[in-house]
Design a protein around this motif. Structure first.
Motif, PDB file in Angstrom:
ATOM      1  N   ALA A  50       0.812  -1.223   0.000  1.00  0.00           N
ATOM      2  CA  ALA A  50       0.000   0.000   0.000  1.00  0.00           C
ATOM      3  C   ALA A  50       0.846   1.274   0.000  1.00  0.00           C
ATOM      4  O   ALA A  50       0.295   2.373  -0.096  1.00  0.00           O
ATOM      5  N   VAL A  51       2.163   1.123   0.092  1.00  0.00           N
ATOM      6  CA  VAL A  51       3.057   2.293   0.079  1.00  0.00           C
ATOM      7  C   VAL A  51       3.417   2.616  -1.357  1.00  0.00           C
ATOM      8  O   VAL A  51       4.066   1.814  -2.035  1.00  0.00           O
ATOM      9  N   PRO A  52       3.013   3.784  -1.876  1.00  0.00           N
ATOM     10  CA  PRO A  52       3.310   4.117  -3.274  1.00  0.00           C
ATOM     11  C   PRO A  52       4.777   4.487  -3.467  1.00  0.00           C
ATOM     12  O   PRO A  52       5.510   4.689  -2.494  1.00  0.00           O
ATOM     13  N   LEU A  53       5.193   4.577  -4.713  1.00  0.00           N
ATOM     14  CA  LEU A  53       6.544   5.050  -5.001  1.00  0.00           C
ATOM     15  C   LEU A  53       6.734   6.442  -4.424  1.00  0.00           C
ATOM     16  O   LEU A  53       5.838   7.290  -4.507  1.00  0.00           O
ATOM     17  N   PRO A  63       1.667  16.561   4.093  1.00  0.00           N
ATOM     18  CA  PRO A  63       2.914  16.207   4.777  1.00  0.00           C
ATOM     19  C   PRO A  63       2.849  14.862   5.500  1.00  0.00           C
ATOM     20  O   PRO A  63       3.891  14.245   5.738  1.00  0.00           O
ATOM     21  N   ALA A  64       1.645  14.398   5.824  1.00  0.00           N
ATOM     22  CA  ALA A  64       1.509  13.103   6.484  1.00  0.00           C
ATOM     23  C   ALA A  64       1.716  11.948   5.516  1.00  0.00           C
ATOM     24  O   ALA A  64       1.989  10.827   5.929  1.00  0.00           O
ATOM     25  N   GLY A  65       1.599  12.242   4.210  1.00  0.00           N
ATOM     26  CA  GLY A  65       1.792  11.209   3.202  1.00  0.00           C
ATOM     27  C   GLY A  65       0.518  10.465   2.870  1.00  0.00           C
ATOM     28  O   GLY A  65      -0.514  10.628   3.532  1.00  0.00           O
ATOM     29  N   PRO A  66       0.548   9.630   1.819  1.00  0.00           N
ATOM     30  CA  PRO A  66      -0.600   8.812   1.456  1.00  0.00           C
ATOM     31  C   PRO A  66      -0.985   7.858   2.584  1.00  0.00           C
ATOM     32  O   PRO A  66      -0.209   7.619   3.518  1.00  0.00           O
ATOM     33  N   ALA A  67      -2.166   7.275   2.474  1.00  0.00           N
ATOM     34  CA  ALA A  67      -2.700   6.439   3.558  1.00  0.00           C
ATOM     35  C   ALA A  67      -1.771   5.281   3.912  1.00  0.00           C
ATOM     36  O   ALA A  67      -1.548   4.987   5.096  1.00  0.00           O
TER      37      ALA A  67
END
Length: 207
Positions: A50-53, A63-67
């Motif tokens: 679930a962590v994107p490039l 700033p918290a980033g994608p889910a």
């Protein structure tokens, strides 16, 4: 995320550097969870896909980033230590693992969650070298991110298919013993680096 020990224990987040559901390194982490000494809780993080490039455009929007990044970052921040099992791809750590570490190294509302975090590294491969080069490159990245990487012992599981049975259970006695010793050492390492800095400083002589 799969939890194996009581929640009152010291918590270790486990990351497998492979997205394959039944990868050898994921199986090694599950074996580690079953061999964990009393007082050590191992949680295997199952959402690395679930962590994107890494993309600074994504970061600039939030700033918290994608889910997926938020979930991983929060899990690392909440853990007392991080245990990473890496495969070896082309004599280096896998891109998916490096990508996750790139996200974790960034400043966020939770801070730089790798900085000052106790980390232990191990790995398994089907070849004769047991991810030695991958672990070396992973250690370099972790040191750069400010993580407190356990210097020894090392654990390189070579010819891993011979160590597990058909159901995916680790059955090799020598590997089980090495894994138990590794976990005890990591427990001691977390205890050591968690001591307040003041206790590590030489005390002034009384006047």
């Amino acid at each position: 995320m799969t939890t194996f020990q009581p929640t009152s224990a010291r918590r270790v987040l486990c990351l497998a550097g492979s997205l394959r559901r039944h990868s050898w390194n994921r199986r090694l982490l599950h074996a580690a969870a079953l061999q964990a000494p009393t007082g050590l809780q191992l949680d295997v993080h199952d959402a690395l896909a679930a962590v994107p490039l890494f993309d600074e455009d994504l970061e600039s929007r939030d700033p918290a980033g994608p889910a997926g990044v938020q979930a991983l970052r929060a899990a690392v921040a909440a853990a007392d230590g991080l245990l990473i099992a890496t495969p070896e791809y082309n004599q280096a750590l896998p891109g998916v693992l490096k990508n996750a570490l790139d996200w974790l190294s960034r400043e966020s509302p939770l801070g730089e969650v790798l900085a000052g975090k106790p980390v232990a590294v191990l790995g398994a491969s089907s070849g004769p070298w047991g991810t030695r080069l991958a672990q070396a490159s992973l250690r370099q990245v972790l040191h750069t991110c400010g993580a407190l990487v356990m210097p020894a012992p090392s654990l390189f599981v070579a010819r891993v298919a011979e160590r597990f049975d058909a159901r995916g259970w680790l059955t090799d006695t020598a590997t089980l013993q090495s894994l138990q010793s590794f976990l005890l050492a990591f427990d001691a390492w977390m205890e050591r680096v968690a001591r307040p800095a003041a206790l590590e400083q030489p005390q002034a002589m009384p006047r």
